[in-house]
Design an enzyme around this catalytic site. Structure first.
Site, short mmCIF file in Angstrom:
data_model
loop_
_atom_site.label_atom_id
_atom_site.label_comp_id
_atom_site.label_asym_id
_atom_site.label_seq_id
_atom_site.Cartn_x
_atom_site.Cartn_y
_atom_site.Cartn_z
N CYS A 63 44.76 42.24 43.08
CA CYS A 63 43.90 42.32 44.71
C CYS A 63 44.58 43.17 45.52
O CYS A 63 45.82 43.37 45.80
CB CYS A 63 43.81 40.78 45.33
SG CYS A 63 43.10 40.96 47.03
N PRO A 78 36.85 36.72 38.99
CA PRO A 78 37.14 36.08 40.25
C PRO A 78 36.77 36.91 41.44
O PRO A 78 37.40 37.85 41.36
CB PRO A 78 38.56 35.63 40.09
CG PRO A 78 38.86 36.48 39.08
CD PRO A 78 38.05 36.92 37.96
N GLN A 92 42.29 31.11 39.33
CA GLN A 92 43.18 32.21 39.67
C GLN A 92 43.97 31.99 40.97
O GLN A 92 43.67 31.37 41.94
CB GLN A 92 42.46 33.20 39.81
CG GLN A 92 43.15 34.58 39.88
CD GLN A 92 42.59 35.91 40.06
OE1 GLN A 92 41.89 36.20 41.23
NE2 GLN A 92 42.47 36.71 39.00
N LYS A 98 45.43 39.09 35.60
CA LYS A 98 44.64 40.09 35.71
C LYS A 98 45.44 41.27 36.89
O LYS A 98 45.97 40.84 37.74
CB LYS A 98 43.56 39.53 36.69
CG LYS A 98 42.38 40.82 36.88
CD LYS A 98 40.98 40.05 37.39
CE LYS A 98 39.88 40.88 37.52
NZ LYS A 98 39.99 41.85 38.76
N GLY A 122 32.13 41.88 37.73
CA GLY A 122 32.01 41.61 39.20
C GLY A 122 31.05 41.86 40.10
O GLY A 122 30.01 41.02 40.18
N ASN A 154 37.81 45.36 32.88
CA ASN A 154 37.03 45.34 34.15
C ASN A 154 36.77 46.49 34.87
O ASN A 154 37.70 47.18 35.10
CB ASN A 154 37.75 44.21 35.01
CG ASN A 154 37.11 43.71 36.26
OD1 ASN A 154 38.02 43.78 37.46
ND2 ASN A 154 35.88 43.58 36.43
N GLY A 155 35.72 46.89 35.51
CA GLY A 155 35.49 47.85 36.76
C GLY A 155 34.33 48.70 36.14
O GLY A 155 34.11 49.13 35.16
N ASP A 156 33.23 48.61 37.18
CA ASP A 156 32.19 49.19 37.12
C ASP A 156 31.13 49.05 35.99
O ASP A 156 30.47 49.96 35.59
CB ASP A 156 32.29 51.00 37.09
CG ASP A 156 33.12 51.40 38.56
OD1 ASP A 156 33.07 50.79 39.20
OD2 ASP A 156 33.54 52.48 38.34
#
Length: 336
Positions: free
Chosen positions: A101, A17, A71, A140, A227, A203-205
């Site tokens: 966030c 998201p 979300q 998340k 993302g 999640n990430g990179d």
């Protein structure tokens, strides 16, 4: 892997998201090209309760994008519970709570990653939202507030005890924002915890098919969420899925090759533009599409492209922007 009654294929890959990015047009295309699950832009609980028109439009869904999660984020139990009940009426497959966030306007008010400084409230919100709706609730979040407070291993168990049915972990702390490399080691530690029973999504990179495979193999996650790497290339999911499903026999040259021609990729971007204009309006539909046009790898490395890029990003009507994309398509097709 299952979230509630939703059963996924091996090695599922999710669309993260993202505010002003995962609008309905982009979600539909990502789903078409292989995303296992997609999520709406996050929506503010207070704005949901007040029925703010721009917020309501963010969580309208289309049957073609299922399974889809909505979300929500907020800083109080009452508002989050009420917002969850409202979005549940749209019948998403999942309600995801944003505790990750990092941007100042959200976190400084105690919402999003700001909740990592108030774990008791985070857990209370989670418990009450789970009780309030009859669809799966997921969370998340991040590794912690900063490097001195990387609490995710213990926090993951606490969130699971609140009744969530999956946990997505972004491999950075709030203080990192989006800088520095994502650290997946603690994500892997959460997954290896024998007391964890729910799916763990990393999640990430993740920007390439090779990286997606590495995260599954090295850290054992149940799913990978992508993302920013999807900007301007919803076909990335097909690249990743093809690579993951090919097994050890995959040839190196297959990686990163979606099989689409330049003309087909531009046609996909034009379809994104059309869907956004039709489903939002011309002005905002173009704004939503510009981010993808500015980021897409399709236009990278084209000689003497600066003037055309400026025209493309300044176009104010659907016809003008569509015409420029046709012009670029002809240019690239003739070059090849």
């Amino acid at each position: 892997m299952k979230i509630g009654n939703i059963e996924f294929e091996p090695f599922p890959v999710f669309l993260a998201p993202m505010e002003d990015v995962t609008d309905i047009g982009f979600r539909m295309l990502c789903k078409r090209y292989g995303a296992s699950m997609v999520y709406t832009e996050f929506v503010n609980a207070d704005a949901v309760i007040r029925s703010v028109r721009s917020t309501i439009s963010k969580f309208q869904i289309n049957e073609s994008e299922r399974p889809v999660g909505i979300q929500i984020y907020g800083k109080s139990v009452d508002s989050m519970v009420e917002a969850a009940k409202v979005v549940a009426e749209v019948h998403p497959d999942v309600i995801d709570i944003n505790f990750g966030c990092p941007v100042k306007k959200v976190a400084s008010k105690g919402a999003g990653a700001g909740m990592l400084q108030n774990i008791p409230l985070m857990l209370e919100i989670t418990r009450e939202v789970v009780k309030a709706v009859n669809i799966p609730v997921t969370v998340k979040t991040r590794l912690g507030w900063d490097n001195e407070h990387q609490i995710i291993v213990d926090l993951a168990e606490q969130l699971q005890d609140c009744g969530i049915q999956a946990l997505t972990i972004h491999g950075r702390t709030r203080s990192q924002m989006y800088t520095g490399p994502a650290d997946w080691r603690l994500i892997g530690e959460v997954k290896r915890n024998p007391r964890m029973r729910i799916p763990v999504i990393g999640n990430g990179d993740v920007t390439t098919p090779e990286q997606a495979r590495m995260m599954f193999e090295r850290y054992g996650v149940d799913a990978v969420m992508i993302g920013r790497a999807t900007f301007g290339q919803p076909w990335l999911f097909r690249d990743v899925r093809d690579y993951l499903s090919s097994g050890d026999s995959v040839k190196p040259e297959i990686s990163g090759d979606s099989g689409f021609t330049v003309a087909e990729k531009i046609a996909i971007l034009k379809e994104l533009l059309r869907i956004n204009v039709e489903r939002i309006d011309e002005y905002r539909g173009i704004l939503h599409t510009r981010r993808h046009l500015a980021s897409t790898p399709v236009f990278k490395g084209i000689p003497n492209f600066r003037e055309t890029r400026i025209r493309m990003l300044r176009a104010e009507t659907y016809e003008e922007l569509s015409s420029i994309l046709d012009e670029v398509c002809d240019l690239l097709t003739n070059q090849s």
